[in-house]
Enzyme design. Structure first.
Site, PDB file in Angstrom:
ATOM      1  N   SER A  46      59.702 -23.161  24.738  1.00 44.69           N
ATOM      2  CA  SER A  46      60.220 -24.395  25.083  1.00 44.69           C
ATOM      3  C   SER A  46      60.461 -24.229  26.776  1.00 44.69           C
ATOM      4  O   SER A  46      60.977 -23.920  27.165  1.00 44.69           O
ATOM      5  CB  SER A  46      61.202 -24.850  24.799  1.00 44.69           C
ATOM      6  OG  SER A  46      60.880 -26.062  23.636  1.00 44.69           O
ATOM      7  N   GLY A 224      58.472 -28.196  22.497  1.00 46.31           N
ATOM      8  CA  GLY A 224      57.308 -27.734  23.193  1.00 46.31           C
ATOM      9  C   GLY A 224      57.641 -27.259  25.024  1.00 46.31           C
ATOM     10  O   GLY A 224      59.081 -28.497  25.638  1.00 46.31           O
ATOM     11  N   GLY A 226      57.759 -27.585  29.536  1.00 45.81           N
ATOM     12  CA  GLY A 226      56.897 -28.461  30.292  1.00 45.81           C
ATOM     13  C   GLY A 226      57.026 -29.898  30.477  1.00 45.81           C
ATOM     14  O   GLY A 226      57.592 -30.580  29.592  1.00 45.81           O
ATOM     15  N   CYS A 251      62.805 -32.778  21.439  1.00 48.72           N
ATOM     16  CA  CYS A 251      62.088 -32.853  22.604  1.00 48.72           C
ATOM     17  C   CYS A 251      60.646 -33.059  23.450  1.00 48.72           C
ATOM     18  O   CYS A 251      60.924 -34.193  23.277  1.00 48.72           O
ATOM     19  CB  CYS A 251      62.280 -30.861  22.485  1.00 48.72           C
ATOM     20  SG  CYS A 251      62.528 -30.470  23.101  1.00 48.72           S
ATOM     21  N   LEU A 252      59.876 -31.908  22.918  1.00 50.11           N
ATOM     22  CA  LEU A 252      58.483 -32.735  23.952  1.00 50.11           C
ATOM     23  C   LEU A 252      58.070 -33.255  23.630  1.00 50.11           C
ATOM     24  O   LEU A 252      57.095 -34.391  23.639  1.00 50.11           O
ATOM     25  CB  LEU A 252      58.174 -31.446  24.456  1.00 50.11           C
ATOM     26  CG  LEU A 252      56.202 -31.312  24.768  1.00 50.11           C
ATOM     27  CD1 LEU A 252      56.966 -32.035  26.349  1.00 50.11           C
ATOM     28  CD2 LEU A 252      55.383 -30.624  24.698  1.00 50.11           C
ATOM     29  N   GLN A 255      59.017 -36.596  23.717  1.00 50.17           N
ATOM     30  CA  GLN A 255      58.763 -37.040  25.228  1.00 50.17           C
ATOM     31  C   GLN A 255      57.566 -38.079  25.044  1.00 50.17           C
ATOM     32  O   GLN A 255      56.579 -39.123  26.419  1.00 50.17           O
ATOM     33  CB  GLN A 255      58.070 -36.464  26.067  1.00 50.17           C
ATOM     34  CG  GLN A 255      60.001 -35.955  26.534  1.00 50.17           C
ATOM     35  CD  GLN A 255      60.639 -34.675  26.801  1.00 50.17           C
ATOM     36  OE1 GLN A 255      59.288 -34.216  27.784  1.00 50.17           O
ATOM     37  NE2 GLN A 255      61.117 -34.580  27.220  1.00 50.17           N
ATOM     38  N   ASN A 293      66.921 -28.247  24.856  1.00 57.96           N
ATOM     39  CA  ASN A 293      66.208 -27.344  25.603  1.00 57.96           C
ATOM     40  C   ASN A 293      65.127 -28.279  26.037  1.00 57.96           C
ATOM     41  O   ASN A 293      64.312 -27.995  25.859  1.00 57.96           O
ATOM     42  CB  ASN A 293      66.461 -26.132  25.049  1.00 57.96           C
ATOM     43  CG  ASN A 293      64.965 -25.201  25.917  1.00 57.96           C
ATOM     44  OD1 ASN A 293      64.757 -25.142  27.167  1.00 57.96           O
ATOM     45  ND2 ASN A 293      63.953 -24.591  25.317  1.00 57.96           N
ATOM     46  N   GLY A 295      63.476 -30.354  30.487  1.00 59.51           N
ATOM     47  CA  GLY A 295      63.574 -30.505  32.047  1.00 59.51           C
ATOM     48  C   GLY A 295      63.231 -31.698  31.741  1.00 59.51           C
ATOM     49  O   GLY A 295      63.458 -32.257  33.194  1.00 59.51           O
ATOM     50  N   TYR A 296      62.946 -32.584  30.932  1.00 62.09           N
ATOM     51  CA  TYR A 296      62.693 -33.834  30.996  1.00 62.09           C
ATOM     52  C   TYR A 296      62.865 -35.296  30.700  1.00 62.09           C
ATOM     53  O   TYR A 296      63.285 -34.901  29.738  1.00 62.09           O
ATOM     54  CB  TYR A 296      61.093 -33.917  31.056  1.00 62.09           C
ATOM     55  CG  TYR A 296      59.675 -33.340  31.975  1.00 62.09           C
ATOM     56  CD1 TYR A 296      59.674 -33.935  33.355  1.00 62.09           C
ATOM     57  CD2 TYR A 296      59.435 -31.832  32.291  1.00 62.09           C
ATOM     58  CE1 TYR A 296      58.692 -33.111  34.646  1.00 62.09           C
ATOM     59  CE2 TYR A 296      59.154 -31.057  33.482  1.00 62.09           C
ATOM     60  CZ  TYR A 296      58.719 -31.910  34.267  1.00 62.09           C
ATOM     61  OH  TYR A 296      57.860 -31.374  35.534  1.00 62.09           O
ATOM     62  N   HIS A 335      67.340 -31.225  19.555  1.00 56.22           N
ATOM     63  CA  HIS A 335      67.186 -29.976  18.091  1.00 56.22           C
ATOM     64  C   HIS A 335      67.736 -30.530  17.345  1.00 56.22           C
ATOM     65  O   HIS A 335      69.112 -29.941  16.846  1.00 56.22           O
ATOM     66  CB  HIS A 335      67.085 -28.593  18.460  1.00 56.22           C
ATOM     67  CG  HIS A 335      65.748 -28.466  19.606  1.00 56.22           C
ATOM     68  ND1 HIS A 335      64.807 -27.636  19.964  1.00 56.22           N
ATOM     69  CD2 HIS A 335      65.537 -29.352  20.872  1.00 56.22           C
ATOM     70  CE1 HIS A 335      64.115 -27.603  19.938  1.00 56.22           C
ATOM     71  NE2 HIS A 335      64.371 -28.460  21.937  1.00 56.22           N
ATOM     72  N   GLU A 337      67.478 -29.863  14.605  1.00 54.94           N
ATOM     73  CA  GLU A 337      67.867 -28.044  13.694  1.00 54.94           C
ATOM     74  C   GLU A 337      67.910 -26.821  14.438  1.00 54.94           C
ATOM     75  O   GLU A 337      68.442 -25.934  13.717  1.00 54.94           O
ATOM     76  CB  GLU A 337      65.597 -27.714  13.454  1.00 54.94           C
ATOM     77  CG  GLU A 337      65.726 -26.506  14.186  1.00 54.94           C
ATOM     78  CD  GLU A 337      65.843 -27.660  16.180  1.00 54.94           C
ATOM     79  OE1 GLU A 337      64.770 -26.721  16.821  1.00 54.94           O
ATOM     80  OE2 GLU A 337      64.991 -28.496  15.627  1.00 54.94           O
TER      81      GLU A 337
END
Length: 358
Positions: A46, A224, A226, A251-252, A255, A293, A295-296, A335, A337
């Site tokens: 990530s 992941g 971005g 996480c990603l 989103q 972790n 940024g979005y 996360h 995990e």
């Protein structure tokens, strides 16, 4: 000891000593507040494309060991620390952070005021920057400014560089699950195996038809790097599959589920990165300490009527979890995990197992 400089897009310069590989590297400068787990941070996919600043001042004191890696090597673009330990103390130690970065051609800088740098990012937001040890650039770092300011920090290639190149299978006696790999951490796979799932991991660009051909009982979306809007093919795949499969994401992946449901996403000012983020489970009114972790985030004002927020960040009230009221779909921004971090939220893996077996 080689002189180095970190220069930010606003022109601010931090001088220090080169760490790891020598040369010049550009990336998005972010900070992580974890006190331990620096090797897991270095190897977390990530962080692809980012220069990571550790806020804890002493990094490397327990050394490096392959058992702590979350992927096949460091994925960060650069590494920034106050002090890099030169004499680690750990019976499992296999080398220093400096040696580890050098071996994997990753640049870093030590000896700078990471507190000042972190406060600057918190004030101004995430900044693009460059690390260099090249003598002429250290003497004149302003010559890098235009290149730094024109740098692109996102794009579909971020996920493409860290997703698996081929489908692979991790056998188990439990539910059959397909995992879409956007840059999966090894501890996620260890957790899925611990829960007995029969896991098939597929690339991020795998189509809905290809996934259904594997006859899964559920779909799991990994972490992941971005912007989730950079993987529209994955959003379209999930949108199609959420009508026929139980779906969970972190996480990603969280989103991507949000976008597939019609939510909006936006970039946070400086992101959430660390192992100490408080999150409230709205249903139970309990607070969990989480590893994060990203940024979005998903815009809570854009949730459709059939989607509810299940978890909320206590620091800034951002959306940390979603649940679809009329379908077996949920996700969390953090996360569960960990690695590194607390294990408070492992119950979410039980929750997804129940969704697939009911």
């Amino acid at each position: 000891m080689t002189s180095a400089v970190l220069i930010l897009e606003d022109g601010k310069k931090y001088y220090g000593t080169g760490l790891g590989y020598q040369g010049t590297v550009l990336g998005e400068v972010v900070f992580n507040t974890g006190m331990t787990g620096y090797q897991e941070v270095l190897t977390d996919p990530s962080y692809t494309g980012q220069i990571v600043t550790m806020t804890y001042p002493l990094i490397g004191n327990y050394g490096i060991t392959d058992d702590y890696a979350e992927s096949n090597g460091p994925k960060v673009r650069g590494f920034v620390v106050r002090e890099a330990c030169k004499m680690p103390s750990n019976w499992r130690n296999e080398g220093t952070v400096d040696e580890y970065l050098s071996r994997h051609n990753i640049m870093g800088v030590s000896g700078i005021d990471t507190r000042s740098l972190t406060r600057r990012i918190r004030s101004l937001g995430t900044l693009r920057g460059a690390i260099t040890t090249e003598e002429e650039l250290v003497a004149n770092p302003d010559s890098l400014l235009e290149q730094v300011r024109q740098m692109t920090t996102n794009g579909p290639e971020l996920v493409r560089t860290v997703t698996t190149e081929k489908v692979y299978h991790l056998p188990g006696q439990g539910p059959k699950v397909v995992v879409m790999d956007f840059g999966i951490k090894q501890n996620i796979l260890r957790m899925l195996q611990e829960y007995g799932w029969d896991v098939t991991v597929v690339p991020s660009y795998t189509s809905a038809k290809e996934i259904m051909a594997l006859a899964p009982g559920g779909l799991f979306l990994s972490n992941g790097p971005g912007d989730p809007k950079d993987v529209p093919e994955a959003v379209a795949t999930v949108r199609e599959l959420m009508n026929v499969l139980p779906v969970a994401g972190i996480c990603l992946g969280h989103q991507v589920i949000g976008l597939a449901l019609g939510c909006e996403t936006y970039k946070l000012k400086f992101g959430h990165r660390g192992a100490n983020h408080p999150v409230k489970d709205i249903g139970s009114n309990r607070t969990f300490i989480t590893s994060q972790n990203h940024g979005y985030a998903i815009d809570g004002r854009s949730l459709p009527s059939n989607v509810e927020m299940t978890h909320q960040n206590i620091n800034d009230d951002t959306v940390e979890g979603l649940r679809v009221k009329d379908r077996p779909i949920f996700s969390v921004q953090y996360h569960p995990e960990a690695a590194p971090g607390p294990e408070d939220s492992r119950y979410l893996f039980d929750q997804f197992t129940r969704l697939m077996t009911q």
